[in-house]
Design an enzyme around this catalytic site. Sequence first.
Site, PDB file in Angstrom:
ATOM      1  N   ASN A   1      -9.553 -10.387  -7.562  1.00 13.93           N
ATOM      2  CA  ASN A   1     -10.217  -9.017  -7.556  1.00 13.93           C
ATOM      3  C   ASN A   1     -10.357  -8.400  -9.241  1.00 13.93           C
ATOM      4  OD1 ASN A   1      -7.544  -8.596  -7.273  1.00 13.93           O
ATOM      5  ND2 ASN A   1      -7.859  -6.503  -6.063  1.00 13.93           N
TER       6      ASN A   1
ATOM      7  N   SER B   1      -1.783 -11.013  -1.634  1.00 16.26           N
ATOM      8  CA  SER B   1      -1.860 -10.746  -0.381  1.00 16.26           C
ATOM      9  C   SER B   1      -0.479 -10.567   0.004  1.00 16.26           C
ATOM     10  CB  SER B   1      -2.414 -11.504   0.409  1.00 16.26           C
ATOM     11  OG  SER B   1      -1.898 -13.002   0.372  1.00 16.26           O
TER      12      SER B   1
ATOM     13  N   GLU C   1       3.073  -7.579  -6.592  1.00 14.90           N
ATOM     14  CA  GLU C   1       2.498  -6.385  -5.998  1.00 14.90           C
ATOM     15  C   GLU C   1       1.410  -6.839  -5.019  1.00 14.90           C
ATOM     16  OE1 GLU C   1      -0.823  -3.884  -8.319  1.00 14.90           O
ATOM     17  OE2 GLU C   1      -1.037  -4.517  -6.384  1.00 14.90           O
ATOM     18  N   LEU C   2       1.515  -6.346  -3.843  1.00 15.66           N
ATOM     19  CA  LEU C   2       0.785  -6.984  -2.735  1.00 15.66           C
ATOM     20  C   LEU C   2      -0.361  -5.702  -2.239  1.00 15.66           C
ATOM     21  CD1 LEU C   2       4.077  -8.616  -1.250  1.00 15.66           C
ATOM     22  CD2 LEU C   2       2.558  -9.630  -3.020  1.00 15.66           C
TER      23      LEU C   2
ATOM     24  N   CYS D   1      -6.431  -3.032  -5.160  1.00 14.62           N
ATOM     25  CA  CYS D   1      -5.173  -2.634  -4.252  1.00 14.62           C
ATOM     26  C   CYS D   1      -4.911  -1.230  -3.941  1.00 14.62           C
ATOM     27  CB  CYS D   1      -3.981  -3.593  -4.677  1.00 14.62           C
ATOM     28  SG  CYS D   1      -3.968  -3.193  -6.534  1.00 14.62           S
TER      29      CYS D   1
ATOM     30  N   GLU E   1      -5.032  -3.983   5.675  1.00 18.66           N
ATOM     31  CA  GLU E   1      -6.094  -3.571   4.613  1.00 18.66           C
ATOM     32  C   GLU E   1      -7.364  -4.288   4.717  1.00 18.66           C
ATOM     33  OE1 GLU E   1      -4.707  -4.647   0.109  1.00 18.66           O
ATOM     34  OE2 GLU E   1      -4.695  -6.223   1.413  1.00 18.66           O
TER      35      GLU E   1
END
Length: 514
Positions: free
Chosen positions: A141, A215, A236-237, A270, A371
């Site tokens: 992303n 993810s 960092e999810l 995110c 999400e």
Amino acid sequence: MVATATAPTIRVVSPATGGLLAEVPDEGEAGVERAVAAARGAAPPWGARPYGERAEALKRWRDAILDDPEAACTLVEESGKPRHEAIGIEILYLCELIRFTIRAARRALREESRHPLLFLTKKTRLVRRPLGVVGVIGPWNFPILNNAADCVAPLLAGNAVVLKPSELTPLISLRLAELWRRAGNPADVFQVVTGRGATGAALVDRVDGVMFTGSVDTGRKVAARAAARLIPCVTELGGKSPFVVLASADLDRAAEACVWSSFMHSGQACIRTERIYVVEGVAERFENLLAERIRSLRQHVPNPGGDEACDLGAVTFPRQIEVVERHLADAQSKGARVAAGGRRRTELEGNFFEPTLLVGATQEMAVMREETFGPLVAVMRVRDAEEALRLANDSHLGLNATVFGAPDEAMSLARRLDSGQVILNDVLVNYLVVEAPLGGWKQSGLGVRHGIEGVRQWTRIQAITVRRPLLAPVERLIAKLLAFPYDPRVLAVVSRALRLLYRRGLAEKFRAPH
Ligand code: NDP
């Protein structure tokens, strides 16, 4: 890197047009092995360079990126995002991160002294040494922001870095590696290995530290593999960021900000707004303002070379459209209503879904719990600030949150939100506050990027304890007291000293520097 006739390849396809952009090798374990071996050779001389030289290398790289006519085009082509976001978010972020981290790392890496109370004859030097080779695994992303940008702190800390970008968006990373070399920097210090998930897994198995963004499911696998090897791993999810609108909010500004944070990069961020809680009294007006603004968004195929009027481009990962459709159907079946958008843009070749607003959402709907990571956002009306707070905290994720309302009221709510980041009366820009550590709570990840903390984690700390030269005779006396053979008279003295120091509080009266 260019695909060879024999190696398996990955087809990189434009999400906006469906056209083939390039083929890159799926380098797999062998590619990782090669890259990490080269990085192992390059890391010691890089880490041994004076700090100023490493900082200069990063500046040269930044300048090469800014002077490159192709970087922004490549980013737009493979991600499908508008050029405005490619330059105004990703490249801007990289430049600002380099600026800050150069200053922060100089401070973060500086040696410090500690002065022990029990051993006044000694002092301890704290030395920070690089880990060695750091592996960065990035998502699709933000192909710069969560990929090459995450290499900046480890590089400045003196590590060599191997980056594994997503198979969907590897081209900008390859371009940036080429610009690194063209800027005169050592090629093996910053390398890119292209491949699928197995390539990422092979990287975790070989490096000395890992930075992963992606993810929750994959993050868990990466963290477990890193734990088995006992190497540091920062993750960092996902996020399910709530956007709370209080009765005291400036509704026009809140609506403008909410639309941007819901649909920037078609909702594939995110920290984006994933769910909206608005208090009853102002809900109808706020929903109308949102719907009106969303209907005016301009969505089309972005022009890589310069697009004038494109707010939303394509969805990078086609599977996100399936998630949007599933969340939409689930919400509608439970009573929510579409107030704007609502359909896939089948008339376009690429992956496009209209920016979509749902109203009348309730907490049990998938759109409020899982999400979405796509161009869909839902509004739920709440009685008051307390209910908003309870629902905002009712999530397995805790990456980011937004509150719009009178400053004091918003602040008191922020202090009770279970979220690594909170921003008041604004959105998203907290990601660019690179001075502050940024990390998720709950299943949104472990560890942080940014700030001085974001540099130190890529070093090993070494405590070297030395004798203060003038106090050598005293030290010899202490050594005699502690060493073999043990003497009951010494033990009696130590026992009395213990009471004096701690029971009577004498130790509290000493003011050691640390
Ligand atoms: P993943 O977490 O699967 O991918 C992230 C990175 O990890 C990619 O480079 C991927 O490679 C790599 N990878 C995949 N499997 C492994 C493994 N076993 N070991 C090491 N690395 C691996 O994200 P997805 O692309 O599948 O996205 C799925 C969901 O993740 C989205 O729906 C969204 O909810 C969330 N997401 C969150 C992001 C965030 O910023 N927090 C970013 C992206 C996605 P490859 O792509 O080549 O498979």
